[in-house]
Write an enzyme that holds these catalytic residues in place. Structure first.
Site, PDB file in Angstrom:
ATOM      1  N   GLU A 127     154.473 101.201 119.708  1.00 53.90           N
ATOM      2  CA  GLU A 127     153.364 100.976 118.780  1.00 53.90           C
ATOM      3  C   GLU A 127     153.969 100.662 117.424  1.00 53.90           C
ATOM      4  O   GLU A 127     154.825 101.415 116.944  1.00 53.90           O
ATOM      5  CB  GLU A 127     152.621 102.300 118.641  1.00 53.90           C
ATOM      6  CG  GLU A 127     151.237 102.331 119.152  1.00 53.90           C
ATOM      7  CD  GLU A 127     150.514 103.544 118.602  1.00 53.90           C
ATOM      8  OE1 GLU A 127     149.320 103.444 118.440  1.00 53.90           O
ATOM      9  OE2 GLU A 127     151.148 104.584 118.339  1.00 53.90           O
ATOM     10  N   HIS A 132     142.719 103.368 124.096  1.00 52.97           N
ATOM     11  CA  HIS A 132     142.043 104.652 123.886  1.00 52.97           C
ATOM     12  C   HIS A 132     141.772 104.980 122.421  1.00 52.97           C
ATOM     13  O   HIS A 132     141.218 106.034 122.134  1.00 52.97           O
ATOM     14  CB  HIS A 132     142.911 105.757 124.509  1.00 52.97           C
ATOM     15  CG  HIS A 132     144.223 105.882 123.792  1.00 52.97           C
ATOM     16  ND1 HIS A 132     145.200 104.902 123.847  1.00 52.97           N
ATOM     17  CD2 HIS A 132     144.710 106.836 122.977  1.00 52.97           C
ATOM     18  CE1 HIS A 132     146.222 105.267 123.098  1.00 52.97           C
ATOM     19  NE2 HIS A 132     145.948 106.435 122.555  1.00 52.97           N
ATOM     20  N   ASP A 133     142.226 104.110 121.506  1.00 48.48           N
ATOM     21  CA  ASP A 133     141.970 104.343 120.076  1.00 48.48           C
ATOM     22  C   ASP A 133     140.958 103.351 119.524  1.00 48.48           C
ATOM     23  O   ASP A 133     140.749 103.294 118.308  1.00 48.48           O
ATOM     24  CB  ASP A 133     143.274 104.151 119.263  1.00 48.48           C
ATOM     25  CG  ASP A 133     144.314 105.210 119.535  1.00 48.48           C
ATOM     26  OD1 ASP A 133     143.938 106.345 119.902  1.00 48.48           O
ATOM     27  OD2 ASP A 133     145.511 104.910 119.365  1.00 48.48           O
TER      28      ASP A 133
HETATM   29  O1  TEU Z   1     148.168 106.138 117.454  1.00 52.30           O
HETATM   30  C1  TEU Z   1     148.807 105.815 116.259  1.00 52.30           C
HETATM   31  C2  TEU Z   1     148.029 105.007 115.272  1.00 52.30           C
HETATM   32  O2  TEU Z   1     148.593 104.673 114.253  1.00 52.30           O
HETATM   33  C3  TEU Z   1     146.606 104.623 115.442  1.00 52.30           C
HETATM   34  O3  TEU Z   1     146.282 103.914 116.537  1.00 52.30           O
HETATM   35  C4  TEU Z   1     145.661 105.735 115.096  1.00 52.30           C
HETATM   36  O4  TEU Z   1     145.376 106.572 116.168  1.00 52.30           O
HETATM   37  C5  TEU Z   1     144.353 105.160 114.626  1.00 52.30           C
HETATM   38  O5  TEU Z   1     144.616 104.226 113.663  1.00 52.30           O
HETATM   39  C6  TEU Z   1     143.485 106.225 114.006  1.00 52.30           C
HETATM   40  O6  TEU Z   1     142.274 105.627 113.694  1.00 52.30           O
HETATM   41  C7  TEU Z   1     148.836 106.887 118.404  1.00 52.30           C
HETATM   42  C8  TEU Z   1     147.950 107.187 119.595  1.00 52.30           C
HETATM   43  O7  TEU Z   1     147.604 105.988 120.206  1.00 52.30           O
HETATM   44  C9  TEU Z   1     146.770 107.984 119.151  1.00 52.30           C
HETATM   45  O8  TEU Z   1     145.868 108.237 120.193  1.00 52.30           O
HETATM   46  C10 TEU Z   1     147.276 109.283 118.562  1.00 52.30           C
HETATM   47  O9  TEU Z   1     146.201 110.002 118.007  1.00 52.30           O
HETATM   48  C11 TEU Z   1     148.317 109.031 117.484  1.00 52.30           C
HETATM   49  O10 TEU Z   1     149.311 108.109 117.860  1.00 52.30           O
HETATM   50  C12 TEU Z   1     149.036 110.318 117.158  1.00 52.30           C
HETATM   51  O11 TEU Z   1     149.867 110.672 118.218  1.00 52.30           O
END
Ligand code: TEU
Length: 559
Positions: free
Chosen positions: A259, A332-333
């Site tokens: 990511e 999932h986000d």
């Molecule tokens: O997400 C990291 C991230 O920067 C984003 O997608 C964030 O969750 C979003 O902008 C908030 O609105 C990852 C995971 O995909 C996420 O589910 C986790 O909550 C996050 O890391 C922390 O581990």
């Protein structure tokens, strides 16, 4: 010894992303689980994907649904046992699927043994995290957490604050401490030995922090500001990737996708360049952030096909010579793509197919998120108690409880933009709770499950599901899609996204009308055989063609 032909096995794959809590509950406790995934492997395989990426299933207090890991080497009982995970990995391999594990390395849970020792004042373990003194009775700096509020939490017994880029139950690990990196490497090796084929690296471009922790400018009236430039994509991230690659990724022939929020093209080319030996591909967010005010997902902008297209084509150009990107329209986000980039009413199915045809014929690696392949939509929740995400609760507290803004406005914004849209249970059939569980689901099933579900799709040759199957097989059969150069065309039609892929004389076009009106576009020279069509009627195309509302086709040039 890794055979030459096995190297780069990840290059032409497509991946199915599973959020285990919401996928399939095999034991009736209301939570999806590992054995549930195993039961559904034949379904996953039938899509034509090559790998699964399973979101975190490790021991966790579930403050952020498992992205708060309390023990990297054990499985949370709500998901099953580690033996079940190993059986799932084996079963994946038996049916020809690779298994990609989600690795959360930027932070642990505050319930992880390391953090517990740190809280007890053990200096070795305090160095595993970022503990700092306060400044003038306040936090060490004014950075905001990604989920709202301060990024620092005060620990009275130590009279110190610790940094948490995400939830306060997710303290950031100190990657400047070599011992931390050694620990992570040994955990990664442990899983590699168990047979995982790759890692999705969660928030890995946040591993290097500006240790001077400077204050940042904050918009009027807000207390905390967005410090991402002091913790995203900083120089040591490359060093970490290189070390992990040398010691784990290459020796075990693993696939890696990280990511990388806020990364520019140079950074992505650095991380994923062929000769860099860092990671294989980057999972960037720009393509999903164009429909909101800068950095604020709860200030949505109306869908704009041109902005979407500009962003897509820009990344295709930037990575045309080197570097590799993940292709995705949901996860999932994120909100559900069919509700976001199209029309989830009358044209829901057409739009779900069009979105896929737009994104997955590009250069890169497709990541299909559970439920997307049947056109699942955004939520229909009516009360805050329906939601489950910590981010929703933080924002609700801030805006509705503290500032007194209307509850209805925020519930409707959450139904449109919150992460929970991607997390409601998978809709398998029209039985109670959509066939997801025989118990009480941990999160309410979307009310439209009687219409939108896998079983209905299976019965219909022209369903979204069957379109996805066809799309993945077309993608595999065409070298131009796998290796070709991407060139946009018909740019004068701002409501359309049309591009050509070309490799060694093979030319394929993907043509997509994101409007509800008939729109004429001119195809490149030649006669095209239609391989995919969301109206299921065109067999060939040539010259100027009229696309109907949300019509989408992929066609290959025959002469
Ligand atoms: O997400 C990291 C991230 O920067 C984003 O997608 C964030 O969750 C979003 O902008 C908030 O609105 C990852 C995971 O995909 C996420 O589910 C986790 O909550 C996050 O890391 C922390 O581990």
């Amino acid at each position: 010894m890794i055979l030459e032909k096995e190297k780069n096995w990840w290059q032409n794959i497509s991946v199915y992303q599973i959020y285990p809590k919401s996928f399939y509950d095999s034991n009736g406790d209301g939570y999806g689980d590992i054995n549930g995934i195993r039961e559904k492997l034949p379904y996953i395989k039938s899509l034509g994907v090559d790998a699964v990426w399973v979101c975190p299933f490790f021991k966790s207090p579930q403050a952020d649904n498992g992205y708060d890991v309390a023990d990297y080497c054990s499985t949370d009982p709500i998901f099953g046992r580690t033996e079940d995970v190993l059986a799932l990995i084996d079963e994946c391999h038996n049916i020809g699927l690779k298994f990609i594990m989600d690795f959360v390395g930027n932070h642990t849970s505050d319930e992880h043994e390391w953090f517990q020792k740190a809280l007890a004042g053990d200096e070795k373990y305090m160095e595993y995290y970022y503990f700092r003194d306060g400044k003038n009775g306040k936090e060490p700096c004014n950075w905001a957490s990604v989920f709202g509020g301060s990024a620092w939490e005060y620990v009275p017994s130590l009279d110190k604050y610790y940094l948490h880029t995400f939830h306060k139950k997710q303290p950031d690990l100190n990657w400047n401490n070599k011992e931390v990196v050694d620990e992570i490497i040994s955990v990664m090796k442990w899983w590699a030995e168990k047979g995982v084929d790759g890692f999705r690296l969660d928030a890995f471009n946040y591993l290097d922090k500006d240790l001077s922790f400077p204050d940042v400018e904050v918009p009027g009236g807000e207390k905390y500001g967005f410090g991402s430039r002091h913790y995203a994509c900083r120089p040591l991230v490359n060093d970490h990737y290189r070390r992990l690659n040398r010691e784990v990724f290459e020796p075990y022939n693993l696939m890696t996708v990280a990511e990388v929020a806020y990364a520019g093209a140079d950074t992505v080319r650095e991380y994923t360049g062929k000769d860099r030996r860092e990671i294989n591909m980057a999972y960037m967010f720009d393509m999903l952030d164009f429909d909101q005010e800068m950095f604020d997902k709860f200030s949505p902008l109306p869908f704009n096909a041109k902005a979407f297209r500009d962003c897509i084509f820009n990344w295709q150009k930037e990575l045309s010579d080197d570097g590799r990107m993940a292709l995705f329209i949901s996860n999932h986000d994120q909100p559900r793509s069919v509700s976001r980039f199209g029309n989830d009413g009358e044209y829901r199915e057409k739009c779900a197919m069009m979105n896929a045809n737009t994104m997955y014929m590009l250069s890169g690696t497709p990541y299909i998120f559970e439920g997307e392949e049947i056109g699942m939509t955004n939520l229909d929740y009516t009360d805050i108690s329906d939601f489950r995400d910590v981010e929703v609760f933080n924002v609700y507290e801030e805006k509705v409880i503290k500032k007194g803004e209307p509850k209805e406005k925020w519930i409707s914004l959450f139904n449109r933009r919150s992460r929970d849209n991607g997390r409601s249970p998978m809709q398998w059939n029209s039985n109670e709770n959509s066939g997801f569980t025989k118990g009480e689901p941990w999160m309410r099933v979307n009310g439209n499950y009687k219409t939108i579900n896998v079983e209905n799709c299976e019965k219909d040759e022209k369903s979204v599901l069957n379109f996805y199957r066809k799309l993945l097989s077309v993608r595999k059969s065409l070298k131009s899609i796998q290796y070709g150069k991407t060139t946009p065309f018909a740019l004068e039609n701002e409501g359309c996204i049309c591009y050509l892929r070309e490799y060694e004389g093979e030319i394929t076009v993907s043509v997509n009308n994101f409007t509800d009106k008939n729109t004429a576009i001119s195809l490149p020279k030649g006669r095209f055989e239609v391989l995919l069509s969301n109206y299921f009627d065109k067999t060939s195309a040539e010259g100027e063609i009229t696309l109907r509302p949300y019509e989408s086709i992929t066609a290959v040039r025959t002469k």
